[in-house]
Design a protein around this motif. Sequence first.
Motif, PDB file in Angstrom:
ATOM      1  N   GLU A 250     -29.312  58.563  19.392  1.00 22.02           N
ATOM      2  CA  GLU A 250     -30.731  58.291  19.582  1.00 22.02           C
ATOM      3  C   GLU A 250     -31.172  57.125  18.697  1.00 22.02           C
ATOM      4  OE1 GLU A 250     -32.775  62.084  20.092  1.00 22.02           O
ATOM      5  OE2 GLU A 250     -34.494  61.124  19.107  1.00 22.02           O
ATOM      6  N   TRP A 251     -30.669  57.096  17.465  1.00 17.80           N
ATOM      7  CA  TRP A 251     -31.041  56.005  16.557  1.00 17.80           C
ATOM      8  C   TRP A 251     -30.549  54.665  17.105  1.00 17.80           C
ATOM      9  CZ3 TRP A 251     -29.814  57.793  10.795  1.00 17.80           C
ATOM     10  CH2 TRP A 251     -30.426  59.029  10.561  1.00 17.80           C
ATOM     11  N   ILE A 252     -29.296  54.670  17.519  1.00 18.75           N
ATOM     12  CA  ILE A 252     -28.700  53.402  17.972  1.00 18.75           C
ATOM     13  C   ILE A 252     -29.336  52.954  19.299  1.00 18.75           C
ATOM     14  CG2 ILE A 252     -26.537  52.255  18.636  1.00 18.75           C
ATOM     15  CD1 ILE A 252     -26.807  52.984  15.611  1.00 18.75           C
ATOM     16  N   ALA A 254     -32.393  53.494  20.185  1.00 22.10           N
ATOM     17  CA  ALA A 254     -33.714  52.940  19.829  1.00 22.10           C
ATOM     18  C   ALA A 254     -33.567  51.515  19.283  1.00 22.10           C
ATOM     19  CB  ALA A 254     -34.408  53.839  18.809  1.00 22.10           C
ATOM     20  N   ASP A 255     -32.529  51.284  18.479  1.00 23.99           N
ATOM     21  CA  ASP A 255     -32.329  49.942  17.906  1.00 23.99           C
ATOM     22  C   ASP A 255     -32.055  48.917  19.008  1.00 23.99           C
ATOM     23  OD1 ASP A 255     -32.531  51.350  15.586  1.00 23.99           O
ATOM     24  OD2 ASP A 255     -30.464  51.025  14.923  1.00 23.99           O
ATOM     25  N   LEU A 257     -32.930  49.129  22.076  1.00 24.80           N
ATOM     26  CA  LEU A 257     -34.139  48.950  22.884  1.00 24.80           C
ATOM     27  C   LEU A 257     -35.218  48.169  22.137  1.00 24.80           C
ATOM     28  CD1 LEU A 257     -34.293  52.385  24.687  1.00 24.80           C
ATOM     29  CD2 LEU A 257     -33.861  50.133  25.706  1.00 24.80           C
ATOM     30  N   SER A 258     -35.204  48.248  20.819  1.00 23.96           N
ATOM     31  CA  SER A 258     -36.231  47.514  20.066  1.00 23.96           C
ATOM     32  C   SER A 258     -36.049  46.011  20.280  1.00 23.96           C
ATOM     33  CB  SER A 258     -36.185  47.873  18.583  1.00 23.96           C
ATOM     34  OG  SER A 258     -35.077  47.277  17.945  1.00 23.96           O
ATOM     35  N   GLU A 330     -26.669  44.667  13.019  1.00 24.73           N
ATOM     36  CA  GLU A 330     -26.717  45.928  12.277  1.00 24.73           C
ATOM     37  C   GLU A 330     -25.297  46.434  12.066  1.00 24.73           C
ATOM     38  OE1 GLU A 330     -30.858  47.916  14.062  1.00 24.73           O
ATOM     39  OE2 GLU A 330     -29.020  49.113  13.964  1.00 24.73           O
ATOM     40  N   PRO A 356     -32.845  50.209  10.317  1.00 23.40           N
ATOM     41  CA  PRO A 356     -33.090  49.690  11.663  1.00 23.40           C
ATOM     42  C   PRO A 356     -33.650  48.272  11.558  1.00 23.40           C
ATOM     43  CG  PRO A 356     -34.830  51.208  11.043  1.00 23.40           C
ATOM     44  CD  PRO A 356     -33.782  51.296   9.962  1.00 23.40           C
ATOM     45  N   GLU A 357     -33.293  47.445  12.514  1.00 24.28           N
ATOM     46  CA  GLU A 357     -33.709  46.049  12.484  1.00 24.28           C
ATOM     47  C   GLU A 357     -35.228  45.911  12.368  1.00 24.28           C
ATOM     48  OE1 GLU A 357     -35.331  42.513  14.033  1.00 24.28           O
ATOM     49  OE2 GLU A 357     -35.187  44.298  15.300  1.00 24.28           O
ATOM     50  N   ALA A 358     -35.964  46.858  12.920  1.00 26.07           N
ATOM     51  CA  ALA A 358     -37.438  46.765  12.954  1.00 26.07           C
ATOM     52  C   ALA A 358     -38.064  46.684  11.559  1.00 26.07           C
ATOM     53  CB  ALA A 358     -38.021  47.945  13.736  1.00 26.07           C
TER      54      ALA A 358
ATOM     55  N   ALA B 419     -40.590  50.771  20.978  1.00 23.99           N
ATOM     56  CA  ALA B 419     -39.195  51.038  20.610  1.00 23.99           C
ATOM     57  C   ALA B 419     -38.930  50.618  19.158  1.00 23.99           C
ATOM     58  CB  ALA B 419     -38.236  50.322  21.563  1.00 23.99           C
ATOM     59  N   HIS B 420     -39.671  49.599  18.697  1.00 24.18           N
ATOM     60  CA  HIS B 420     -39.569  49.231  17.282  1.00 24.18           C
ATOM     61  C   HIS B 420     -39.992  50.423  16.421  1.00 24.18           C
ATOM     62  CE1 HIS B 420     -39.251  45.138  18.763  1.00 24.18           C
ATOM     63  NE2 HIS B 420     -39.115  44.662  17.540  1.00 24.18           N
ATOM     64  N   ARG B 422     -40.151  53.497  17.290  1.00 27.02           N
ATOM     65  CA  ARG B 422     -39.260  54.645  17.523  1.00 27.02           C
ATOM     66  C   ARG B 422     -37.973  54.541  16.696  1.00 27.02           C
ATOM     67  NH1 ARG B 422     -38.391  59.173  19.105  1.00 27.02           N
ATOM     68  NH2 ARG B 422     -36.716  59.799  20.522  1.00 27.02           N
ATOM     69  N   SER B 423     -37.445  53.347  16.501  1.00 26.40           N
ATOM     70  CA  SER B 423     -36.197  53.198  15.743  1.00 26.40           C
ATOM     71  C   SER B 423     -36.372  53.628  14.290  1.00 26.40           C
ATOM     72  CB  SER B 423     -35.690  51.749  15.817  1.00 26.40           C
ATOM     73  OG  SER B 423     -36.518  50.879  15.061  1.00 26.40           O
ATOM     74  N   ILE B 424     -37.600  53.580  13.812  1.00 26.73           N
ATOM     75  CA  ILE B 424     -37.866  54.061  12.445  1.00 26.73           C
ATOM     76  C   ILE B 424     -38.226  55.553  12.469  1.00 26.73           C
ATOM     77  CG2 ILE B 424     -39.346  53.761  10.412  1.00 26.73           C
ATOM     78  CD1 ILE B 424     -39.710  50.790  11.443  1.00 26.73           C
ATOM     79  N   THR B 426     -37.419  57.907  14.520  1.00 25.02           N
ATOM     80  CA  THR B 426     -36.312  58.819  14.799  1.00 25.02           C
ATOM     81  C   THR B 426     -35.459  59.046  13.549  1.00 25.02           C
ATOM     82  OG1 THR B 426     -34.479  59.273  16.299  1.00 25.02           O
ATOM     83  CG2 THR B 426     -34.798  56.986  15.696  1.00 25.02           C
ATOM     84  N   ARG B 427     -35.383  58.027  12.686  1.00 26.16           N
ATOM     85  CA  ARG B 427     -34.612  58.182  11.439  1.00 26.16           C
ATOM     86  C   ARG B 427     -35.370  59.001  10.398  1.00 26.16           C
ATOM     87  NH1 ARG B 427     -32.544  53.351  13.577  1.00 26.16           N
ATOM     88  NH2 ARG B 427     -30.373  52.913  13.042  1.00 26.16           N
TER      89      ARG B 427
END
Lengths: 430, 430
Positions: A250-252, A254-255, A257-258, A330, A356-358, B419-420, B422-424, B426-427
């Motif tokens: 799920e984490w990956i 989301a990354d 998709l971001s 990442e 996460p990149e965000a 999604a940005h 969400r990537s945070i 979810t973690r």
Amino acid sequence: MLRLSTRGAGFDQAFRRLVRDRRESDEDVARDVARILSDVRNRGDEALIDLTTRFDGHSLSDEASWRIEPAACRDAFDALKPELRAALELAAERIRRYHEAQKPEDRDYTDETGVRLGAKWLPVDAAGLYVPGGRAAYPSSLLMNAIPAKVAGVERLVVVTPTPKGVMNPLVLAAAHLAGADEIWRIGGAQAVGALAYGTKRIQPVDVITGPGNAWVAEAKRQMFGVVGIDMVAGPSEILVIADGNNDPEWIAADLLSQAEHDPSSQSILITDDPLFADTVADRIKVEIAMLQTARVADQSWNKHGVIIEVQSLDEAPALANALAAEHVEIATDDPEALFTRIRHAGSVFLGRHTPEAVGDYVAGPNHVLPTGRRARFASGLSVLDFMKRTSFIQLDKRALQAIGPAAIALAEAEGLPAHARSIETRLGI
Amino acid sequence: MLRLSTRGAGFDQAFRRLVRDRRESDEDVARDVARILSDVRNRGDEALIDLTTRFDGHSLSDEASWRIEPAACRDAFDALKPELRAALELAAERIRRYHEAQKPEDRDYTDETGVRLGAKWLPVDAAGLYVPGGRAAYPSSLLMNAIPAKVAGVERLVVVTPTPKGVMNPLVLAAAHLAGADEIWRIGGAQAVGALAYGTKRIQPVDVITGPGNAWVAEAKRQMFGVVGIDMVAGPSEILVIADGNNDPEWIAADLLSQAEHDPSSQSILITDDPLFADTVADRIKVEIAMLQTARVADQSWNKHGVIIEVQSLDEAPALANALAAEHVEIATDDPEALFTRIRHAGSVFLGRHTPEAVGDYVAGPNHVLPTGRRARFASGLSVLDFMKRTSFIQLDKRALQAIGPAAIALAEAEGLPAHARSIETRLGI
């Protein structure tokens, strides 16, 4: 989505095609942009009026239609929800601190021959910052471009931003207030880049132009390079995630998709050594996309440009990453350092499972304006240096000229440049 | 030669015209260059063969006609007169030492929030260096371009140089040996720039292209910017000499001519507060030109582009110098520092009466590849940084993500990028 495996038969060829595919603007864009720039150069404000009516449906008539006043930006900032204002302030503060430390040091020393040598760094007088309207109107981009300019010491920071049908983006105005923009002009597209580079009657020219934009804006900056400084030629955004099978899919997902949600031309690439994990992430992406407000864009990007590469071992990842030279990389493993030390070409690297990149897009501190389209092979992210320039200096007394002058004379004569030699000889009484 | 006085009636207008006149290449050149680049991109080595026959009268047939081998460079170096070899070695050593100190430092630290941040500098993999044939085939230019690349750590340094009618320049070969060039290809013009940028079957592409050249080469580099990194857009060379009446007119005349002898499009400008000194220098230049082997070029340059500006006081000079933003600025006064501190835009500054610009061309140490055509407003001389790039990196653990992640979520939501967020989230288990 393209699925590759380094064990697959056609891998080398397919990977080479992936690396070569630059997803860049075409020749039509270059021709249109050249025409617009030449129009702005020749007709100045009149061209801006015509082009802004045509492209933005916005009429540049009275003063308020040309410019956004600082007071409007302050009002927009004051009207922010407290949580959002605090978030912008945290981002600005962290960006400022990271960039403060980038300021280069001057040099000034005299060597054992008596030659004084040095280099003096100074900010450019004026910087222009392009801020897109529409989809990519991001206050974070404004901070990422404006703060390094201000940290560099730029006295005149000029923002241009289109206001389609007259609509302004209050978040961008708030960020402009926070970053300290000095002028804001309601123009966009290649014509705004031309106005900043050549100047018009209303708009004084600037020395450097930075900031994101669509293919027309990017091409206009490319064409104006040399008339002004530019940060870099920007293409579609991209992320490369290197992940082992011990990550939460799920984490990956989301990354990946971001990145995909930015633009249909964005690219997300996953490299993993676990085929089952790859399957789970691919499935998870489908589920996640459905839940996103940005589903349409993310879906297009992932379907058209998404890639999953299976490797036998993550040991293979750095070589692939170096060939891709991605904007964002990442490394989601327990020991990211082991792979990171082998990565030579990347805009920015995000280390470990909790990066996460965000966070880099907003609040980490380093710049989020990064080289795309394999340009990390030779280019760097935006920094204070993009808004400064170095003047070298040299000072000799007669003794120092006696010491090194004769070598210069020999070289000047060998190069067939007698006046060069003469300028030294006459001072040495030769 | 144009003679102006700040007290004269039309000064402002005449000076503005002087500042604006960029003496740049025209649209025909841009079109020709675009055609050549596209030919090299499409037909590779075949295009190089055709164009080299056509422009250089040199036939690329066997291996020796394509490449110059390292052994030939070593032989050329060994065959130098001892005095000249010593001069080249002194130049190389001083250039190397000045540029060694330019190497940037990496950063890697963890802030009080637990966020690890940093930046890592690495050299590009391969650099291409253009070395002109004909008039401007200068071994000093080879050193000034190659040494910073080698100091940066570039592993593959590729020289391209035209050999018109097959003729090679032994001095350039000797300098290539001294600087450690890895490959030398006997091609030139826009086609050589295209080959370096796109690569051909014989020639692997490079990441950065530097080096001087004529208008076609400069335009080709400009058009390839973005495909590769380039040092800068180079135009005709220029010098601004700021001198009081206490200078030896012969010295100043020689300095002005050392620029004029480079090329008919070079520009030499004198600013002085002493009208009699101005007259003497102007007279002296006529006498000196007659004695030069480079008389024809120097005469054309001085007649067409030379300028003398009389000021009431040298106090006016820094403002004029900043508007001109010249490549080279000499300050020939007893207290050059007083004026230098007020100069914001200049490529390189030569301080005091015993620092003719020519020492900077050869042996002082700082780079002689400098921004021309007012580009010192935003550009710097060539340096080690042109052959390196910076990768930023970020590493968070869960605690650090808890600290700054929520602000990133707020900003991502405000920017419409779920999604940005969400990537945070979810973690953080949100």
